[in-house]
Design a protein around this motif. Sequence first.
Motif, mmCIF file in Angstrom:
data_model
loop_
_atom_site.group_PDB
_atom_site.id
_atom_site.type_symbol
_atom_site.label_atom_id
_atom_site.label_comp_id
_atom_site.label_asym_id
_atom_site.label_seq_id
_atom_site.Cartn_x
_atom_site.Cartn_y
_atom_site.Cartn_z
ATOM 1 N N THR A 144 0.808 -1.222 0.000
ATOM 2 C CA THR A 144 0.000 0.000 0.000
ATOM 3 C C THR A 144 0.841 1.271 0.000
ATOM 4 O O THR A 144 0.439 2.272 -0.607
ATOM 5 C CB THR A 144 -0.948 0.009 1.206
ATOM 6 N N GLU A 145 1.987 1.265 0.656
ATOM 7 C CA GLU A 145 2.827 2.468 0.681
ATOM 8 C C GLU A 145 3.527 2.703 -0.647
ATOM 9 O O GLU A 145 4.054 3.795 -0.880
ATOM 10 C CB GLU A 145 3.853 2.376 1.807
ATOM 11 N N ARG A 152 -4.742 1.768 -4.381
ATOM 12 C CA ARG A 152 -4.173 1.228 -3.144
ATOM 13 C C ARG A 152 -4.863 -0.074 -2.711
ATOM 14 O O ARG A 152 -4.210 -1.004 -2.259
ATOM 15 C CB ARG A 152 -4.245 2.270 -2.029
ATOM 16 N N ALA A 376 -5.681 -2.896 2.512
ATOM 17 C CA ALA A 376 -5.594 -1.439 2.433
ATOM 18 C C ALA A 376 -6.236 -0.776 3.647
ATOM 19 O O ALA A 376 -5.701 0.185 4.199
ATOM 20 C CB ALA A 376 -6.266 -0.934 1.161
ATOM 21 N N GLU A 380 -4.576 2.007 6.420
ATOM 22 C CA GLU A 380 -5.091 3.369 6.234
ATOM 23 C C GLU A 380 -5.636 3.976 7.520
ATOM 24 O O GLU A 380 -5.827 5.195 7.592
ATOM 25 C CB GLU A 380 -6.193 3.356 5.171
ATOM 26 N N ARG A 387 2.080 3.036 11.762
ATOM 27 C CA ARG A 387 1.247 2.236 10.865
ATOM 28 C C ARG A 387 1.528 0.739 10.993
ATOM 29 O O ARG A 387 0.600 -0.082 11.003
ATOM 30 C CB ARG A 387 1.453 2.696 9.424
ATOM 31 N N THR A 445 -11.948 5.204 4.375
ATOM 32 C CA THR A 445 -10.508 5.487 4.378
ATOM 33 C C THR A 445 -9.921 5.571 2.970
ATOM 34 O O THR A 445 -8.707 5.700 2.825
ATOM 35 C CB THR A 445 -9.768 4.387 5.162
ATOM 36 N N ARG A 446 -10.743 5.513 1.958
ATOM 37 C CA ARG A 446 -10.240 5.431 0.578
ATOM 38 C C ARG A 446 -9.326 6.600 0.221
ATOM 39 O O ARG A 446 -8.328 6.432 -0.486
ATOM 40 C CB ARG A 446 -11.415 5.380 -0.389
ATOM 41 N N VAL A 448 -7.553 8.634 2.279
ATOM 42 C CA VAL A 448 -6.495 8.959 3.233
ATOM 43 C C VAL A 448 -5.145 8.941 2.515
ATOM 44 O O VAL A 448 -4.852 8.042 1.728
ATOM 45 C CB VAL A 448 -6.490 7.951 4.399
ATOM 46 N N GLU A 449 -4.320 9.939 2.779
ATOM 47 C CA GLU A 449 -2.982 9.990 2.188
ATOM 48 C C GLU A 449 -2.012 9.176 3.040
ATOM 49 O O GLU A 449 -1.936 9.359 4.244
ATOM 50 C CB GLU A 449 -2.488 11.436 2.095
ATOM 51 N N MET A 450 -1.263 8.277 2.401
ATOM 52 C CA MET A 450 -0.366 7.389 3.141
ATOM 53 C C MET A 450 0.951 8.045 3.521
ATOM 54 O O MET A 450 1.662 7.553 4.390
ATOM 55 C CB MET A 450 -0.079 6.131 2.311
#
Length: 466
Positions: A144-145, A152, A376, A380, A387, A445-446, A448-450
């Motif tokens: 994911t990152e 993601r 994901a 998130e 994390r 959470t779609r 959200v910036e990682m």
Amino acid sequence: MSVAPAPAPANSRSRVVTASLVGTTIEFYDFYVYATAAVLVFPRLFFPTGNETTALLASFAVFGAAMVARPVGAVVFGHLGDRRGRKATLVGSLLVMGVATFLIGVLPTYDQVGLLAPALLLVLRLAQGFALGGEWSGAALVATENAPRGKRAWYGTFPQLGAPLGFIIANGLFLSINAALPHAQDPLLPSEAFLSWGWRIPFLFSAVMVVVGLWVRLRLVESTAFTKVEEAGAIRRLPLGDAVRNHGRALVLGTFIMLATYVLFYLMTSFTLSYATAGQDAATPGLGIPYTHVVLMQIVGVVFFGLFTLLSGPVADTVGRRRLLLVVTALIAVFGLTFALLLADRPDRAFTGALVQAFLVLGFTLMGATFGPMGALLPELFPTHVRYTGSAIAYNVSSILGAALAPIVAVALWARAGGSPWLVGVYLSAAAVVTLVALTLSRETRDVEMDDAVPAEGERAAVGAR
């Protein structure tokens, strides 16, 4: 004015997919090899109590003990992953799992060393759980990152795909070994040679797979998200304390969001294998289907597990993780009410087998649809500096509440209902209701910036905030 191009990803897409998929496939392979042996071999060789139900419960208790070790592994590997980086932690978890699995393959049995045999099995099983406690989150973070924007959840399905692939490889190897060995009686049942030494081969084969996995993971470089935190000097001395203090709500919701997924999976694998193969004598109620037939039917079901794991990613990227999971979890609750119908013992054996196959296809389809987005969603819920720790704890504490208890509770409910599985289905439906409550209390959470800037000290990240 020209716009600076987006920085290149730390790892190429092929490297990300391979590292997250190969590693989790190996880890889940090791885990499933034990799960199959826990039903087929260990009750006879390590827990000869004289009572089949008691021996099976003892075997499942050791199986579930690994789930207790998983949160410990989550804390240890999460701490290392949030402080030292994802790469070294992933290599370490793979090594621990591989060594423990290999050593199970050379253990003496109860007839050889008495109580020392189940004691050593328990120790190595705890080591497996400890390793898996750090494996999943690291693989999910690698995926994911390093994922492109808007993809993601799809990238997050690749570590999840290791679960069905590991299952197919582990059980396919068990079936192949049993088929290749000589049988004095029914070739569909485990042979004496298999029970004597053939069961050890899948555990020993783990060493070969670990070497491949290490080669892949050693080629990884750290993600941009972690590198930014490191360069900003924002790495926490105790990520666990920060996660509990500032992100406790995310920990609790993430734990219960995973609950139905865990219960469903272990009912579809361990319990179904036990229930479907039991009943070949009057003392043990069940369907009396030969072991090899049940495993082949499970493998067919797991194909749907893998397919819907992959399909769930693009859907979750389009409609959102929460909306998809609300629908799928509601369907899991309904599915739990079908156990008595689909797993009923009927005079027509062909019809019984067809219903069991339909049951497995439905259950594993739902499993893929609920398991895929978790790769994901759980990462998130937490900022980069906690994390690994946060997602690992939520994922693995849920394993105690769901996976560790599910086989034992299922066998107890099975016995209480006089050999009928209907109470086991009610148990699954109840777990799905708990997950529905957690999903209702969470937010999407779609978006959200990682790799956002690290939150200020003491700031509480909103769970799933847009």
